[in-house]
Design a protein around this motif. Structure first.
Motif, PDB file in Angstrom:
ATOM      1  N   ARG A 187      -8.831   7.936  -0.900  1.00 44.30           N
ATOM      2  CA  ARG A 187      -8.292   9.138  -0.263  1.00 44.30           C
ATOM      3  C   ARG A 187      -9.021   9.395   1.038  1.00 44.30           C
ATOM      4  O   ARG A 187     -10.198   9.048   1.214  1.00 44.30           O
ATOM      5  CB  ARG A 187      -8.366  10.352  -1.196  1.00 44.30           C
ATOM      6  CG  ARG A 187      -9.752  10.872  -1.487  1.00 44.30           C
ATOM      7  CD  ARG A 187      -9.705  11.948  -2.593  1.00 44.30           C
ATOM      8  NE  ARG A 187      -8.957  13.119  -2.203  1.00 44.30           N
ATOM      9  CZ  ARG A 187      -8.482  14.034  -3.061  1.00 44.30           C
ATOM     10  NH1 ARG A 187      -8.699  13.881  -4.366  1.00 44.30           N
ATOM     11  NH2 ARG A 187      -7.819  15.089  -2.631  1.00 44.30           N
ATOM     12  N   ASP A 188      -8.307  10.047   1.932  1.00 42.43           N
ATOM     13  CA  ASP A 188      -8.843  10.498   3.210  1.00 42.43           C
ATOM     14  C   ASP A 188      -8.515  11.974   3.305  1.00 42.43           C
ATOM     15  O   ASP A 188      -7.398  12.353   3.684  1.00 42.43           O
ATOM     16  CB  ASP A 188      -8.207   9.695   4.352  1.00 42.43           C
ATOM     17  CG  ASP A 188      -8.787  10.056   5.702  1.00 42.43           C
ATOM     18  OD1 ASP A 188      -8.619   9.263   6.651  1.00 42.43           O
ATOM     19  OD2 ASP A 188      -9.406  11.135   5.834  1.00 42.43           O
ATOM     20  N   THR A 221      -4.374  12.571   2.695  1.00 41.08           N
ATOM     21  CA  THR A 221      -3.616  11.430   2.192  1.00 41.08           C
ATOM     22  C   THR A 221      -4.421  10.666   1.136  1.00 41.08           C
ATOM     23  O   THR A 221      -5.632  10.493   1.278  1.00 41.08           O
ATOM     24  CB  THR A 221      -3.246  10.470   3.348  1.00 41.08           C
ATOM     25  OG1 THR A 221      -2.519  11.197   4.333  1.00 41.08           O
ATOM     26  CG2 THR A 221      -2.370   9.325   2.850  1.00 41.08           C
ATOM     27  N   VAL A 222      -3.704  10.237   0.118  1.00 41.66           N
ATOM     28  CA  VAL A 222      -4.250   9.342  -0.899  1.00 41.66           C
ATOM     29  C   VAL A 222      -3.472   8.037  -0.833  1.00 41.66           C
ATOM     30  O   VAL A 222      -2.260   8.040  -0.615  1.00 41.66           O
ATOM     31  CB  VAL A 222      -4.143   9.959  -2.303  1.00 41.66           C
ATOM     32  CG1 VAL A 222      -4.430   8.936  -3.386  1.00 41.66           C
ATOM     33  CG2 VAL A 222      -5.104  11.134  -2.430  1.00 41.66           C
ATOM     34  N   TYR A 223      -4.184   6.930  -1.012  1.00 36.39           N
ATOM     35  CA  TYR A 223      -3.584   5.609  -0.929  1.00 36.39           C
ATOM     36  C   TYR A 223      -3.695   4.884  -2.264  1.00 36.39           C
ATOM     37  O   TYR A 223      -4.628   5.104  -3.026  1.00 36.39           O
ATOM     38  CB  TYR A 223      -4.289   4.778   0.146  1.00 36.39           C
ATOM     39  CG  TYR A 223      -4.302   5.433   1.497  1.00 36.39           C
ATOM     40  CD1 TYR A 223      -5.420   6.158   1.934  1.00 36.39           C
ATOM     41  CD2 TYR A 223      -3.201   5.357   2.343  1.00 36.39           C
ATOM     42  CE1 TYR A 223      -5.440   6.765   3.178  1.00 36.39           C
ATOM     43  CE2 TYR A 223      -3.216   5.971   3.595  1.00 36.39           C
ATOM     44  CZ  TYR A 223      -4.339   6.675   3.991  1.00 36.39           C
ATOM     45  OH  TYR A 223      -4.345   7.287   5.216  1.00 36.39           O
ATOM     46  N   LEU A 224      -2.757   4.005  -2.506  1.00 37.40           N
ATOM     47  CA  LEU A 224      -2.844   3.096  -3.639  1.00 37.40           C
ATOM     48  C   LEU A 224      -2.589   1.689  -3.104  1.00 37.40           C
ATOM     49  O   LEU A 224      -1.451   1.345  -2.782  1.00 37.40           O
ATOM     50  CB  LEU A 224      -1.827   3.442  -4.731  1.00 37.40           C
ATOM     51  CG  LEU A 224      -1.946   2.601  -5.998  1.00 37.40           C
ATOM     52  CD1 LEU A 224      -3.256   2.922  -6.737  1.00 37.40           C
ATOM     53  CD2 LEU A 224      -0.757   2.848  -6.930  1.00 37.40           C
ATOM     54  N   GLN A 225      -3.668   0.930  -2.980  1.00 33.71           N
ATOM     55  CA  GLN A 225      -3.560  -0.460  -2.551  1.00 33.71           C
ATOM     56  C   GLN A 225      -3.268  -1.317  -3.768  1.00 33.71           C
ATOM     57  O   GLN A 225      -4.042  -1.309  -4.729  1.00 33.71           O
ATOM     58  CB  GLN A 225      -4.856  -0.909  -1.884  1.00 33.71           C
ATOM     59  CG  GLN A 225      -4.853  -2.354  -1.444  1.00 33.71           C
ATOM     60  CD  GLN A 225      -3.868  -2.623  -0.318  1.00 33.71           C
ATOM     61  OE1 GLN A 225      -3.768  -1.857   0.637  1.00 33.71           O
ATOM     62  NE2 GLN A 225      -3.126  -3.726  -0.417  1.00 33.71           N
ATOM     63  N   ARG A 257       0.848  -1.185   0.000  1.00 27.73           N
ATOM     64  CA  ARG A 257       0.000   0.000   0.000  1.00 27.73           C
ATOM     65  C   ARG A 257       0.884   1.234   0.000  1.00 27.73           C
ATOM     66  O   ARG A 257       1.685   1.438   0.922  1.00 27.73           O
ATOM     67  CB  ARG A 257      -0.935   0.040   1.207  1.00 27.73           C
ATOM     68  CG  ARG A 257      -1.932   1.196   1.104  1.00 27.73           C
ATOM     69  CD  ARG A 257      -2.943   1.220   2.237  1.00 27.73           C
ATOM     70  NE  ARG A 257      -2.398   1.827   3.445  1.00 27.73           N
ATOM     71  CZ  ARG A 257      -3.136   2.348   4.413  1.00 27.73           C
ATOM     72  NH1 ARG A 257      -4.452   2.331   4.316  1.00 27.73           N
ATOM     73  NH2 ARG A 257      -2.556   2.847   5.481  1.00 27.73           N
ATOM     74  N   LEU A 258       0.727   2.035  -1.033  1.00 27.26           N
ATOM     75  CA  LEU A 258       1.448   3.292  -1.131  1.00 27.26           C
ATOM     76  C   LEU A 258       0.600   4.407  -0.526  1.00 27.26           C
ATOM     77  O   LEU A 258      -0.623   4.379  -0.604  1.00 27.26           O
ATOM     78  CB  LEU A 258       1.760   3.626  -2.585  1.00 27.26           C
ATOM     79  CG  LEU A 258       2.506   2.565  -3.391  1.00 27.26           C
ATOM     80  CD1 LEU A 258       2.825   3.106  -4.782  1.00 27.26           C
ATOM     81  CD2 LEU A 258       3.765   2.111  -2.685  1.00 27.26           C
ATOM     82  N   SER A 259       1.290   5.384   0.040  1.00 31.08           N
ATOM     83  CA  SER A 259       0.621   6.567   0.594  1.00 31.08           C
ATOM     84  C   SER A 259       1.193   7.809  -0.055  1.00 31.08           C
ATOM     85  O   SER A 259       2.375   7.866  -0.379  1.00 31.08           O
ATOM     86  CB  SER A 259       0.816   6.648   2.107  1.00 31.08           C
ATOM     87  OG  SER A 259       0.243   5.539   2.757  1.00 31.08           O
ATOM     88  N   CYS A 260       0.342   8.780  -0.217  1.00 31.48           N
ATOM     89  CA  CYS A 260       0.752  10.089  -0.715  1.00 31.48           C
ATOM     90  C   CYS A 260       0.205  11.121   0.257  1.00 31.48           C
ATOM     91  O   CYS A 260      -0.992  11.388   0.276  1.00 31.48           O
ATOM     92  CB  CYS A 260       0.202  10.312  -2.117  1.00 31.48           C
ATOM     93  SG  CYS A 260       0.574  11.935  -2.819  1.00 31.48           S
TER      94      CYS A 260
END
Length: 122
Positions: free
Chosen positions: A71-72, A77-81, A18-21
């Motif tokens: 995204r939250d 933060t945006v996530y890429l699972q 899981r990537l986070s931005c």
């Protein structure tokens, strides 16, 4: 807006990451956010993008059904699972943001994170 991508690493084929931005600066909810990736010798290519509200998302054909962007906005933060990873997913992954509603072309994004390396071993 400043972006910081994280969460990359080395994983076996079939595994998950899981990537986070994480964003700082201006109102994050005003930005469309996309993920792009760049493998050695290749151009940077679209992976996924998500609307400002998080209701709408789209994906490159190569990752549909395996990757999920979310995204939250409360956490900026945006996530890429990324599930069922394949060797060909190996690349540096970048998150990008822009206030305009253009999702797919890297030239349309004004703000970029520094990239996080994802390596999938076969």
């Amino acid at each position: 807006v400043q972006l910081q991508a994280s969460g990359g690493g080395l994983v076996q084929a079939g595994g998950s990451l899981r990537l986070s931005c994480a964003a700082s600066g201006r109102t994050f909810a005003s930005y469309v956010v996309g993920w792009f990736r760049q493998a050695p010798g290749n151009e940077r290519r679209f992976v996924a993008a998500i609307s400002r509200s998080g209701i709408n998302a789209d994906y490159a054909d190569s990752v549909k059904g395996r990757f999920t962007i979310s995204r939250d906005n409360a956490r900026n933060t945006v996530y890429l699972q990324m599930n069922s990873l394949k060797f060909e997913d190996t690349a540096v992954y970048y998150c990008a943001a822009d206030t305009r509603n253009n999702w797919y072309r890297k030239e349309e994004y004004n703000y970029w994170g520094q990239g996080t390396q994802v390596t999938v071993s076969s």
